[in-house]
Every structure is written in C-alpha cells, then in structure tokens.
Design a protein around this motif. Structure first.
Motif, PDB file in Angstrom:
ATOM      1  N   ASP A  88       0.867  -1.176   0.000  1.00 42.61           N
ATOM      2  CA  ASP A  88       0.000   0.000   0.000  1.00 42.61           C
ATOM      3  C   ASP A  88       0.905   1.226   0.000  1.00 42.61           C
ATOM      4  OD1 ASP A  88      -1.580   2.212   0.766  1.00 42.61           O
ATOM      5  OD2 ASP A  88      -3.001   0.904   1.805  1.00 42.61           O
ATOM      6  N   ARG A  91      -0.035   4.252   2.325  1.00 47.40           N
ATOM      7  CA  ARG A  91       0.371   4.088   3.726  1.00 47.40           C
ATOM      8  C   ARG A  91       1.880   4.151   3.882  1.00 47.40           C
ATOM      9  NH1 ARG A  91      -3.640  -0.098   6.798  1.00 47.40           N
ATOM     10  NH2 ARG A  91      -5.535   1.103   6.417  1.00 47.40           N
ATOM     11  N   LYS A 120      -0.986   4.059  -5.710  1.00 46.00           N
ATOM     12  CA  LYS A 120      -1.839   3.494  -4.662  1.00 46.00           C
ATOM     13  C   LYS A 120      -1.298   2.177  -4.135  1.00 46.00           C
ATOM     14  CE  LYS A 120      -5.929   5.789  -6.334  1.00 46.00           C
ATOM     15  NZ  LYS A 120      -7.259   5.687  -6.840  1.00 46.00           N
ATOM     16  N   VAL A 121      -1.028   1.251  -5.048  1.00 48.60           N
ATOM     17  CA  VAL A 121      -0.514  -0.057  -4.651  1.00 48.60           C
ATOM     18  C   VAL A 121       0.571  -0.491  -5.623  1.00 48.60           C
ATOM     19  CG1 VAL A 121      -2.671  -0.817  -3.576  1.00 48.60           C
ATOM     20  CG2 VAL A 121      -2.242  -1.340  -5.976  1.00 48.60           C
TER      21      VAL A 121
END
Length: 166
Positions: A88, A91, A120-121
C-alpha cells in the motif's frame, strides 16, 4: 470461446480494473482514449470476445502478466495460490523515512522499471521480498510482520511468505 469462459475472463478483467481503483471511464481517460469504456465493459461482461493481441495489450496497460487475466484451471479455487504481495503505497508514504527509506527507494525503482505510477498499490514478487529482507537484515517472515505492522502489507501476506518458506 465459450460464454462461461468469456464471463470468467471478464470477471478477472473487472477485478484487476477495480483493484487499481479505475472505473470504466477511468480506463478510457488513463489510456487517453485507447481503451473505450464501452469496449472494456463488454469484455468484462463477456458480451464481446477479446483477441489474444488485445488481451496482451490490456494486460500491459494494467501492468499485470497476461496469465493473471486468464481464468484459473483449478475448479472452485482448489489449491488456491498464495495471496499476492501488494504494498500500500499511500500508507508507505506515512511511515517515517528513517524506517521506510530503503523500501521507499526500492518501490520507486520498481515503479520506474515498470512505468507503473498509480501511486496506490504495487505488487512485488517473493524475490523482491527476499531482497528487501537482506537490505533490512531480517528474515522475510520478520520483515513481513514489520510491513504488516506499518500497514503497508495486508495480513494475508503472511500466507504468501509461509507458502514460500514452507
């Protein structure tokens, strides 16, 4: 192509698209009109057959191997593969750089190599995790737990690492 296979293929296409946070119109926008929303939607519903060439191009657009788009050969999820290692990135940006600096640099390098900047990922391979474990001077399982505690990896990543080590 059987209609059942086309529907399974479409479900895989839809899953990849939604995993990347894209709407059908988002695909059209991101591809600058190369992929029309109506066409991608018809592939996803199984209403329209997709050629091998177009499927390969769509896989490249999504940044996934073609085999990820093909329906699995194991019926009903028997012998389910281990979960993907998906970082992620949103994060990761919130983890202090004194802890996550090496991981941030590594992910930036992967993104640059893939041309994948969704922000995002990011999917990584087991080899990437082993390399990161060396960088962090930890075993892959210990590093996995650390990344889970940072919120950068989902808890299901444990299964992927256990399957690799097992």
């Amino acid at each position: 192509m059987s209609s059942e296979y086309a529907k399974q293929l479409g479900a895989k296409l839809r899953a990849i698209r939604t995993q990347q946070g894209l709407s059908l119109h988002g695909v059209e926008e991101k591809s600058q009109g190369r992929w029309k929303a109506v066409v991608v939607g018809s592939y996803e519903r199984g209403d329209r057959a997709v050629t091998v060439q177009r499927l390969a191009e769509l896989a490249e657009f999504y940044g996934v191997p073609v085999q990820e788009l093909l329906p699995g050969s194991t019926p009903g999820g028997a012998a389910e593969p281990p979960p993907k290692l998906v970082l992620d990135l949103e994060r990761l940006a919130n983890v202090p750089s004194d802890k996550a600096g090496p991981l941030q640099r590594y992910t930036a390098t992967i993104q640059s190599q893939r041309g994948d900047y969704n922000g995002k990922v990011l999917s990584i391979r087991q080899d990437d995790l082993r390399t990161l474990a060396v960088i962090y001077d930890q075993s892959p399982s210990v590093l996995t737990e650390q990344l889970i505690s940072w919120g950068v990896l989902g808890a299901d990543a444990r299964r992927a690492v256990q399957a690799e080590e097992g």
